[in-house]
Design an enzyme around this catalytic site. Structure first.
Site, PDB file in Angstrom:
ATOM      1  CE  LYS A  46     -42.954 -35.159  19.441  1.00 53.32           C
ATOM      2  NZ  LYS A  46     -44.074 -34.949  20.550  1.00 53.32           N
ATOM      3  CB  SER A 152     -42.941 -24.883  30.593  1.00 55.55           C
ATOM      4  OG  SER A 152     -43.082 -26.332  28.956  1.00 55.55           O
ATOM      5  N   GLY A 157     -49.514 -31.952  28.207  1.00 55.94           N
ATOM      6  CA  GLY A 157     -50.753 -33.212  27.789  1.00 55.94           C
ATOM      7  C   GLY A 157     -51.245 -32.753  25.919  1.00 55.94           C
ATOM      8  N   GLY A 159     -49.501 -33.122  22.838  1.00 53.51           N
ATOM      9  CA  GLY A 159     -48.417 -33.917  22.076  1.00 53.51           C
ATOM     10  C   GLY A 159     -47.467 -33.602  21.801  1.00 53.51           C
ATOM     11  CG  LEU A 160     -47.424 -29.595  21.221  1.00 53.80           C
ATOM     12  CD1 LEU A 160     -47.496 -28.206  21.247  1.00 53.80           C
ATOM     13  CD2 LEU A 160     -47.322 -30.224  19.982  1.00 53.80           C
ATOM     14  N   GLY A 161     -44.498 -33.196  23.070  1.00 49.21           N
ATOM     15  CA  GLY A 161     -42.993 -33.101  24.139  1.00 49.21           C
ATOM     16  C   GLY A 161     -42.653 -32.550  25.142  1.00 49.21           C
ATOM     17  CB  SER A 163     -43.035 -35.571  30.132  1.00 50.61           C
ATOM     18  OG  SER A 163     -42.711 -35.870  28.355  1.00 50.61           O
ATOM     19  CD  GLU A 208     -39.832 -38.035  28.193  1.00 53.12           C
ATOM     20  OE1 GLU A 208     -40.398 -37.860  26.715  1.00 53.12           O
ATOM     21  OE2 GLU A 208     -39.985 -37.489  28.304  1.00 53.12           O
ATOM     22  CG  ASP A 219     -41.518 -37.094  22.221  1.00 56.92           C
ATOM     23  OD1 ASP A 219     -41.804 -37.392  21.026  1.00 56.92           O
ATOM     24  OD2 ASP A 219     -42.564 -36.965  23.068  1.00 56.92           O
TER      25      ASP A 219
END
Length: 479
Positions: A46, A152, A157, A159-161, A163, A208, A219
């Site tokens: 995201k 993936s 790391g 900030g793109l979701g 996890s 999460e 997210d």
């Protein structure tokens, strides 16, 4: 009757009793469940499209799915193999547990067991402590051995979701293995699909919590349902999240600056500026809220709704070109309106001091050539930017931009915004892949999956998107 006859009779009687007992045992024993076929689950990453930082101060923000995704291949083992293996080569993780050695006794205590339909809003410290020696932040359910292999295409790391995408994949896989999900299938009623999505999302949120402690839930919601959401923090309550189903698919150039950033540091910087200049910063935050609300109005306009109703395919394909090199654009006016709002949003974020020279360099390159509209996404101070490419920009000009960015140490991804959420490939067989199809399709080979090179290799082998949109076989819960 002779002694020999007596002996024969006794043996025959014993055999008859044994056969009878064996028959009764077979009748009372539960039938063995057949081993599940290998299957695959995928979920998107995201980006924050509007409202970074203002959302921390009670304003609305918009987050949307991107077509960069995680892919989880689930391979069941025979019942004699009581092991569970996680193989995540993209983060150099590979570990195997003996299922029978895990601390199941703590899960059987009163009040500890959770059901698939439960709403979990807090973690149980006793359960966390019990599982910690085996590996922190892993939640397991008791069923036959499996291998979970994950690849993936989402930068970690940044900030793109990433996890949350993985959490949604694992949540969906476990629920499918417990046979507690229906669908997805094309004729599934919307209410039923929504229930399945909510079930997946609840358990992804638990994962999460294990990773982040106190996540917003945004997210995992985007990774589960796709499209986009409007979210707003509410004091002493979970954020208010509203689905934005009218969000169209938009072409996007995502650029990773490779500049490390700290969300905590950037948020503290804005809070400090607000304390020192409250009136000015409040006006900036209010302006950002107005930008977000204007964007919502554009997405929910009659034009956007009409596009969604009239086109089964995405309203705007990601950088899809005509033969003459011009990009197709089903609604250039809408793209221009969103792009202009992105420019304003970035300017307001810069005024708060959360941009970075590496981010400004991307914007400079795009603006100088007149290619589109660029803004930072996430906390700023580095991280990523997103660019909406203008209508009628040739592919050659986009390639020139990509080459320039690569020369300067950026990593870029041509992707789409507002696509599908969690998807399932059951069984793990592709029927229109890029390789020559065999009769019945191509079964996904684990070793080929593990050895696929980079994002392009993974997408080419198992990607949700083929050359002409979604690949046959992948299915999604549609709402």
């Amino acid at each position: 009757m002779t002694a020999k006859d007596d002996t024969t009779s006794v043996v025959a009687d014993a055999e008859a009793k044994a056969l009878h007992a064996q028959s009764r045992y077979k009748m009372s024993r539960k039938a063995s469940s057949p081993m599940m076929p290998a299957f695959m689950v995928s979920a998107p990453g995201k980006v924050i499209v509007f409202g970074e930082h203002s959302v921390v101060h009670g304003k609305a923000a918009i987050a949307a799915a991107i077509s960069l995704r995680s892919y989880l291949l689930v391979t069941a083992l025979s019942k004699s193999k009581r092991t569970l293996t996680l193989r995540f080569p993209d983060i150099d993780m590979s570990h195997t547990w003996n299922i029978d050695e895990l601390p199941w006794e703590i899960f059987s205590k009163p009040g500890k067991k959770k059901f698939y339909y439960d709403l979990v809003t807090a973690l149980d410290q006793d359960l966390l402590d019990a599982i910690q020696p085996h590996l922190a932040n892993v939640s397991l359910l008791k069923f036959p051995g499996c291998i979970y292999t994950l690849r993936s295409t989402i930068p970690i790391g940044a900030g793109l979701g990433s996890s949350a995408s993985i959490a949604v994949c694992i949540s969906t896989a476990l629920l499918l293995q417990l046979r507690t999900l229906s669908g997805p299938h094309p004729d599934q009623p919307a209410d039923e699909a929504r229930l399945q999505i909510e079930r997946i999302n609840r358990w992804a949120f638990v994962a999460e919590m294990c990773i982040h402690g106190n996540p917003s839930g945004v997210d995992n919601t985007v990774a589960t349902q796709g499209k986009a959401v409007v979210f707003k923090r509410v004091e002493s309550k979970p954020p208010a999240v509203r689905s934005l189903w009218s969000f169209p698919e938009l072409p996007l150039l995502l650029v990773d600056t490779k500049q490390p950033k700290s969300t905590k540091h950037e948020v503290a910087k804005v809070a400090r500026l607000k304390r020192n200049q409250p009136e000015i910063v409040d006006n900036i935050l209010n302006a950002m809220d107005a930008v977000t609300r204007s964007a919502i109005s554009v997405f929910e306009s009659e034009t956007s709704s009409k596009l969604e109703e009239e086109n089964d395919a995405p309203a705007i394909q990601s950088l899809k070109l005509h033969e003459n090199g011009q990009r197709e654009d089903a609604d250039g006016d809408m793209v221009a309106a969103i792009g202009s709002l992105m420019t304003i949003n970035h300017g307001l974020l810069s005024a708060l001091g959360v941009s970075h020279p590496r981010l400004e360099r991307v914007r400079e390159l795009v603006d100088y050539e007149g290619l589109g509209w660029t803004k930072l996404t996430g906390a700023g101070g580095g991280g990523c930017s997103i660019t909406l490419i203008k209508r009628s920009i040739s592919r050659s000009r986009v390639l020139e931009l990509e080459q320039q960015l690569a020369q300067e140490g950026y990593q870029q991804f041509v992707t789409t915004l507002g696509g599908s959420g969690v998807g399932v490939l059951w069984p793990a067989v592709l029927r229109n892949g890029t390789v020559d199809d065999e009769e019945g399709g191509i079964e996904i080979d684990m070793e080929k999956f593990l050895n696929a090179e980079g994002n392009e290799g993974v997408e080419r082998l198992v990607g949700v998107e083929g050359g002409d949109g979604e690949r046959e076989g992948w299915k999604f819960w549609r709402m």
